[in-house]
Design an enzyme around this catalytic site. Structure first.
Site, PDB file in Angstrom:
ATOM      1  N   PHE A  82      54.232  29.495  47.757  1.00 61.85           N
ATOM      2  CA  PHE A  82      52.824  29.269  48.076  1.00 61.85           C
ATOM      3  C   PHE A  82      52.345  30.382  48.983  1.00 61.85           C
ATOM      4  O   PHE A  82      52.790  30.508  50.121  1.00 61.85           O
ATOM      5  CB  PHE A  82      52.611  27.904  48.726  1.00 61.85           C
ATOM      6  N   ASP A 118      48.175  31.064  38.188  1.00 62.59           N
ATOM      7  CA  ASP A 118      49.304  30.182  38.483  1.00 62.59           C
ATOM      8  C   ASP A 118      49.620  29.416  37.189  1.00 62.59           C
ATOM      9  O   ASP A 118      50.307  29.943  36.311  1.00 62.59           O
ATOM     10  CB  ASP A 118      48.854  29.269  39.631  1.00 62.59           C
TER      11      ASP A 118
HETATM   12  C1  PRP Z   1      42.985  29.400  42.789  1.00 64.51           C
HETATM   13  C2  PRP Z   1      42.877  30.831  42.322  1.00 64.51           C
HETATM   14  C3  PRP Z   1      42.685  30.711  40.839  1.00 64.51           C
HETATM   15  C4  PRP Z   1      43.413  29.429  40.500  1.00 64.51           C
HETATM   16  C5  PRP Z   1      44.717  29.759  39.852  1.00 64.51           C
HETATM   17  O1  PRP Z   1      41.697  28.928  43.026  1.00 64.51           O
HETATM   18  O2  PRP Z   1      41.796  31.498  42.933  1.00 64.51           O
HETATM   19  O3  PRP Z   1      41.323  30.618  40.493  1.00 64.51           O
HETATM   20  O4  PRP Z   1      43.623  28.725  41.715  1.00 64.51           O
HETATM   21  O5  PRP Z   1      45.452  28.602  39.536  1.00 64.51           O
HETATM   22  P1  PRP Z   1      45.729  28.111  38.049  1.00 64.51           P
HETATM   23  O6  PRP Z   1      46.202  29.303  37.262  1.00 64.51           O
HETATM   24  O7  PRP Z   1      46.827  27.084  38.246  1.00 64.51           O
HETATM   25  O8  PRP Z   1      44.489  27.509  37.498  1.00 64.51           O
HETATM   26  P2  PRP Z   1      41.368  27.628  43.919  1.00 64.51           P
HETATM   27  O9  PRP Z   1      41.051  26.490  43.013  1.00 64.51           O
HETATM   28  O10 PRP Z   1      42.436  27.450  44.949  1.00 64.51           O
HETATM   29  O11 PRP Z   1      39.992  27.998  44.601  1.00 64.51           O
HETATM   30  P3  PRP Z   1      39.595  29.152  45.640  1.00 64.51           P
HETATM   31  O12 PRP Z   1      39.771  30.483  44.922  1.00 64.51           O
HETATM   32  O13 PRP Z   1      38.160  28.861  45.930  1.00 64.51           O
HETATM   33  O14 PRP Z   1      40.479  29.040  46.848  1.00 64.51           O
END
Ligand code: PRP
Length: 183
Positions: free
Chosen positions: A154, A105
């Site tokens: 989302f 993201d």
């Molecule tokens: C999500 C996804 C990535 C990160 C991407 O993890 O799995 O690791 O966000 O977002 P970014 O590019 O803005 O950093 P999350 O923190 O939601 O944890 P999860 O995978 O345990 O749900």
């Protein structure tokens, strides 16, 4: 009713996901040999389902390991704060490492993970992500393998959650607005 009743639309159906994951598997097969014996690093929790399906297509000898990183709270927007909740079991010095992510993201999580793993001197470091939202990028990270580029919506399902739910859905979907209204 239930979880599926909260889904406004299916963005990527199950068959489309699986077909693309097979293609990613073929691309990864063409990249590594048995001698490379790559270590696939699954970034928990979101990537667990992707890793489980992806490795069924791999033909070279390999190992898997897990890291848990958290950057989001219970809401839909990244807090920008990255933490290691669980570190690798393996020493990756001299190993060929492939990071397996569910989504990029802002790029903050991947930027943190790649910088962290590089300090451990792997022989090579590549990234495979199922999803990418290029329009949200704050830090320029360049994954080697990308399943789908998606718009800034989302998304949940296939490992991705909203407030820890919906990870079990076999497709990538968009929630009805009322589900996360007020977050
Ligand atoms: C999500 C996804 C990535 C990160 C991407 O993890 O799995 O690791 O966000 O977002 P970014 O590019 O803005 O950093 P999350 O923190 O939601 O944890 P999860 O995978 O345990 O749900």
């Amino acid at each position: 009713m239930g979880l599926r009743g909260d889904v406004a639309k299916v963005l990527i159906p199950e068959e489309t996901l699986q077909a693309r994951i097979a293609e990613l598997g073929r691309a990864i097969n063409a990249t590594y040999t048995d001698e490379d014996r790559p270590l696939l690093v699954c970034v928990l929790k979101g990537a667990f389902m992707f890793l489980a399906d992806l490795i069924r297509y791999l033909e070279m000898r390999h190992e898997i390991d897990f890291m848990e990183i958290s950057s989001y709270g219970a809401g839909t927007v990244s807090s920008g704060v990255v933490r290691i909740l669980l570190d690798l079991e393996q020493n990756i010095e001299g190993r060929h490492v492939l990071i397996v992510e569910d989504i990029i993201d802002s790029g903050r999580t991947l930027d943190y993970v790649t910088r962290n793993l590089r300090t451990r001197n792997p022989a090579s470091l590549r990234v495979c992500t199922l999803l990418s939202k290029p329009s949200r990028r704050e830090i320029d990270v360049l994954p080697d393998f990308v399943g789908f580029e998606i718009p800034d919506e989302f998304v949940v399902g296939y490992g991705l959650d909203f407030a820890e739910e919906y990870r079990n859905l076999p497709f990538i979907g968009v929630l009805k607005e009322k589900v996360y209204a007020g977050q």
